[in-house]
Design a protein around this motif. Structure first.
Motif, PDB file in Angstrom:
ATOM      1  N   ARG A  10      -7.297  -1.842  -1.842  1.00  0.00           N
ATOM      2  CA  ARG A  10      -8.118  -2.970  -1.425  1.00  0.00           C
ATOM      3  C   ARG A  10      -7.543  -3.615  -0.179  1.00  0.00           C
ATOM      4  O   ARG A  10      -6.367  -3.495   0.109  1.00  0.00           O
ATOM      5  N   GLU A  11      -8.428  -4.299   0.531  1.00  0.00           N
ATOM      6  CA  GLU A  11      -8.000  -5.116   1.655  1.00  0.00           C
ATOM      7  C   GLU A  11      -7.784  -6.526   1.147  1.00  0.00           C
ATOM      8  O   GLU A  11      -8.577  -7.034   0.349  1.00  0.00           O
ATOM      9  N   ILE A  12      -6.724  -7.144   1.603  1.00  0.00           N
ATOM     10  CA  ILE A  12      -6.410  -8.506   1.182  1.00  0.00           C
ATOM     11  C   ILE A  12      -5.892  -9.283   2.376  1.00  0.00           C
ATOM     12  O   ILE A  12      -5.165  -8.740   3.217  1.00  0.00           O
ATOM     13  N   MET A  13      -6.300 -10.547   2.479  1.00  0.00           N
ATOM     14  CA  MET A  13      -5.799 -11.430   3.526  1.00  0.00           C
ATOM     15  C   MET A  13      -4.509 -12.055   3.007  1.00  0.00           C
ATOM     16  O   MET A  13      -4.507 -12.722   1.969  1.00  0.00           O
ATOM     17  N   PHE A  14      -3.400 -11.809   3.703  1.00  0.00           N
ATOM     18  CA  PHE A  14      -2.095 -12.284   3.257  1.00  0.00           C
ATOM     19  C   PHE A  14      -1.386 -12.905   4.442  1.00  0.00           C
ATOM     20  O   PHE A  14      -1.092 -12.215   5.422  1.00  0.00           O
ATOM     21  N   TYR A  15      -1.134 -14.214   4.382  1.00  0.00           N
ATOM     22  CA  TYR A  15      -0.529 -14.966   5.480  1.00  0.00           C
ATOM     23  C   TYR A  15      -1.283 -14.753   6.786  1.00  0.00           C
ATOM     24  O   TYR A  15      -0.690 -14.582   7.848  1.00  0.00           O
ATOM     25  N   GLY A  16      -2.620 -14.723   6.719  1.00  0.00           N
ATOM     26  CA  GLY A  16      -3.445 -14.598   7.911  1.00  0.00           C
ATOM     27  C   GLY A  16      -3.563 -13.191   8.473  1.00  0.00           C
ATOM     28  O   GLY A  16      -4.122 -13.012   9.552  1.00  0.00           O
ATOM     29  N   VAL A  17      -3.048 -12.194   7.775  1.00  0.00           N
ATOM     30  CA  VAL A  17      -3.095 -10.811   8.233  1.00  0.00           C
ATOM     31  C   VAL A  17      -3.863  -9.982   7.201  1.00  0.00           C
ATOM     32  O   VAL A  17      -3.612 -10.092   6.002  1.00  0.00           O
ATOM     33  N   ASN A  20      -4.155  -3.543   4.028  1.00  0.00           N
ATOM     34  CA  ASN A  20      -4.753  -2.529   3.179  1.00  0.00           C
ATOM     35  C   ASN A  20      -3.662  -2.106   2.204  1.00  0.00           C
ATOM     36  O   ASN A  20      -2.639  -1.551   2.611  1.00  0.00           O
ATOM     37  N   VAL A  21      -3.866  -2.381   0.914  1.00  0.00           N
ATOM     38  CA  VAL A  21      -2.823  -2.183  -0.090  1.00  0.00           C
ATOM     39  C   VAL A  21      -3.266  -1.144  -1.115  1.00  0.00           C
ATOM     40  O   VAL A  21      -4.365  -1.232  -1.655  1.00  0.00           O
ATOM     41  N   GLN A  22      -2.402  -0.173  -1.370  1.00  0.00           N
ATOM     42  CA  GLN A  22      -2.611   0.781  -2.455  1.00  0.00           C
ATOM     43  C   GLN A  22      -1.633   0.411  -3.560  1.00  0.00           C
ATOM     44  O   GLN A  22      -0.435   0.260  -3.290  1.00  0.00           O
ATOM     45  N   TYR A  23      -2.142   0.281  -4.787  1.00  0.00           N
ATOM     46  CA  TYR A  23      -1.289  -0.186  -5.876  1.00  0.00           C
ATOM     47  C   TYR A  23      -1.740   0.356  -7.218  1.00  0.00           C
ATOM     48  O   TYR A  23      -2.861   0.817  -7.374  1.00  0.00           O
ATOM     49  N   TYR A  24      -0.846   0.279  -8.168  1.00  0.00           N
ATOM     50  CA  TYR A  24      -1.088   0.650  -9.562  1.00  0.00           C
ATOM     51  C   TYR A  24      -1.195  -0.640 -10.355  1.00  0.00           C
ATOM     52  O   TYR A  24      -0.379  -1.551 -10.168  1.00  0.00           O
ATOM     53  N   PHE A  25      -2.193  -0.751 -11.217  1.00  0.00           N
ATOM     54  CA  PHE A  25      -2.352  -1.952 -12.039  1.00  0.00           C
ATOM     55  C   PHE A  25      -2.432  -1.552 -13.499  1.00  0.00           C
ATOM     56  O   PHE A  25      -3.149  -0.628 -13.864  1.00  0.00           O
ATOM     57  N   GLU A  26      -1.683  -2.267 -14.312  1.00  0.00           N
ATOM     58  CA  GLU A  26      -1.743  -2.054 -15.762  1.00  0.00           C
ATOM     59  C   GLU A  26      -1.967  -3.394 -16.440  1.00  0.00           C
ATOM     60  O   GLU A  26      -1.206  -4.346 -16.229  1.00  0.00           O
ATOM     61  N   GLN A  27      -3.005  -3.461 -17.251  1.00  0.00           N
ATOM     62  CA  GLN A  27      -3.335  -4.678 -17.996  1.00  0.00           C
ATOM     63  C   GLN A  27      -2.285  -4.916 -19.077  1.00  0.00           C
ATOM     64  O   GLN A  27      -1.898  -3.989 -19.775  1.00  0.00           O
ATOM     65  N   ALA A  36       5.715  -9.767 -28.925  1.00  0.00           N
ATOM     66  CA  ALA A  36       5.718 -10.758 -27.838  1.00  0.00           C
ATOM     67  C   ALA A  36       4.668 -10.488 -26.769  1.00  0.00           C
ATOM     68  O   ALA A  36       4.397 -11.341 -25.944  1.00  0.00           O
ATOM     69  N   GLY A  37       4.071  -9.297 -26.781  1.00  0.00           N
ATOM     70  CA  GLY A  37       3.083  -8.960 -25.761  1.00  0.00           C
ATOM     71  C   GLY A  37       3.765  -8.450 -24.498  1.00  0.00           C
ATOM     72  O   GLY A  37       4.992  -8.325 -24.436  1.00  0.00           O
ATOM     73  N   SER A  38       2.970  -8.160 -23.488  1.00  0.00           N
ATOM     74  CA  SER A  38       3.523  -7.709 -22.214  1.00  0.00           C
ATOM     75  C   SER A  38       2.667  -8.271 -21.087  1.00  0.00           C
ATOM     76  O   SER A  38       1.466  -8.485 -21.251  1.00  0.00           O
ATOM     77  N   PRO A  39       3.269  -8.493 -19.916  1.00  0.00           N
ATOM     78  CA  PRO A  39       2.522  -9.075 -18.800  1.00  0.00           C
ATOM     79  C   PRO A  39       1.702  -8.015 -18.056  1.00  0.00           C
ATOM     80  O   PRO A  39       1.941  -6.814 -18.194  1.00  0.00           O
ATOM     81  N   ASP A  40       0.750  -8.474 -17.256  1.00  0.00           N
ATOM     82  CA  ASP A  40       0.050  -7.584 -16.341  1.00  0.00           C
ATOM     83  C   ASP A  40       1.041  -7.115 -15.279  1.00  0.00           C
ATOM     84  O   ASP A  40       1.945  -7.857 -14.886  1.00  0.00           O
ATOM     85  N   ILE A  41       0.862  -5.884 -14.805  1.00  0.00           N
ATOM     86  CA  ILE A  41       1.779  -5.312 -13.817  1.00  0.00           C
ATOM     87  C   ILE A  41       0.982  -4.765 -12.647  1.00  0.00           C
ATOM     88  O   ILE A  41       0.008  -4.041 -12.837  1.00  0.00           O
ATOM     89  N   ILE A  73      -2.478  -9.264  -8.868  1.00  0.00           N
ATOM     90  CA  ILE A  73      -2.729  -9.474 -10.298  1.00  0.00           C
ATOM     91  C   ILE A  73      -3.797 -10.549 -10.488  1.00  0.00           C
ATOM     92  O   ILE A  73      -4.737 -10.376 -11.269  1.00  0.00           O
ATOM     93  N   ASN A  74      -3.660 -11.661  -9.765  1.00  0.00           N
ATOM     94  CA  ASN A  74      -4.644 -12.744  -9.882  1.00  0.00           C
ATOM     95  C   ASN A  74      -6.037 -12.298  -9.441  1.00  0.00           C
ATOM     96  O   ASN A  74      -7.028 -12.571 -10.126  1.00  0.00           O
ATOM     97  N   ILE A  75      -6.119 -11.598  -8.335  1.00  0.00           N
ATOM     98  CA  ILE A  75      -7.408 -11.114  -7.831  1.00  0.00           C
ATOM     99  C   ILE A  75      -8.002 -10.106  -8.818  1.00  0.00           C
ATOM    100  O   ILE A  75      -9.176 -10.156  -9.139  1.00  0.00           O
ATOM    101  N   HIS A  76      -7.159  -9.189  -9.284  1.00  0.00           N
ATOM    102  CA  HIS A  76      -7.629  -8.149 -10.186  1.00  0.00           C
ATOM    103  C   HIS A  76      -8.167  -8.764 -11.489  1.00  0.00           C
ATOM    104  O   HIS A  76      -9.236  -8.372 -11.958  1.00  0.00           O
ATOM    105  N   ASN A  77      -7.477  -9.744 -12.043  1.00  0.00           N
ATOM    106  CA  ASN A  77      -7.927 -10.387 -13.280  1.00  0.00           C
ATOM    107  C   ASN A  77      -9.211 -11.184 -13.075  1.00  0.00           C
ATOM    108  O   ASN A  77     -10.034 -11.276 -13.983  1.00  0.00           O
ATOM    109  N   ASP A  78      -9.384 -11.781 -11.889  1.00  0.00           N
ATOM    110  CA  ASP A  78     -10.606 -12.526 -11.600  1.00  0.00           C
ATOM    111  C   ASP A  78     -11.813 -11.608 -11.486  1.00  0.00           C
ATOM    112  O   ASP A  78     -12.920 -11.965 -11.868  1.00  0.00           O
TER     113      ASP A  78
END
Length: 80
Positions: A10-17, A20-27, A36-41, A73-78
């Motif tokens: 995805r493309e993301i605006m980060f500090y005004g720039v 293009n970020v490629q990433y792995y996401f796990e819920q 205790a559960g586990s956090p999003d990664i 993580i915040n964008i993905h969850n939204d």
């Protein structure tokens, strides 16, 4: 890139720039009475400026990469 259903680009605006970020996401898993559960990664594999193919991951500080992962993580969850 989408060889795995947990891999995203995805493309993301980060500090005004625009990055293009490629990433792995796990819920994460929910907490139960005996677990205790586990956090999003979000684990970033590649960061490029705009449409440039040059990866700038190694040029960023660990703090900035962590901030970017938290933002993903915040964008993905939204969205999902």
């Amino acid at each position: 890139m989408a060889t795995n259903t947990n891999e995203f680009e995805r493309e993301i605006m980060f500090y005004g720039v625009v990055l293009n970020v490629q990433y792995y996401f796990e819920q994460g898993e929910d907490q139960t009475y005996d677990y205790a559960g586990s956090p999003d990664i979000a684990e970033i594999h590649k960061i490029a400026v705009g449409n440039d193919a040059q990866c700038i991951y190694e040029l960023l500080s660990n703090h900035m990469v962590t901030q970017l992962e938290n933002e993903l993580i915040n964008i993905h969850n939204d969205e999902y």
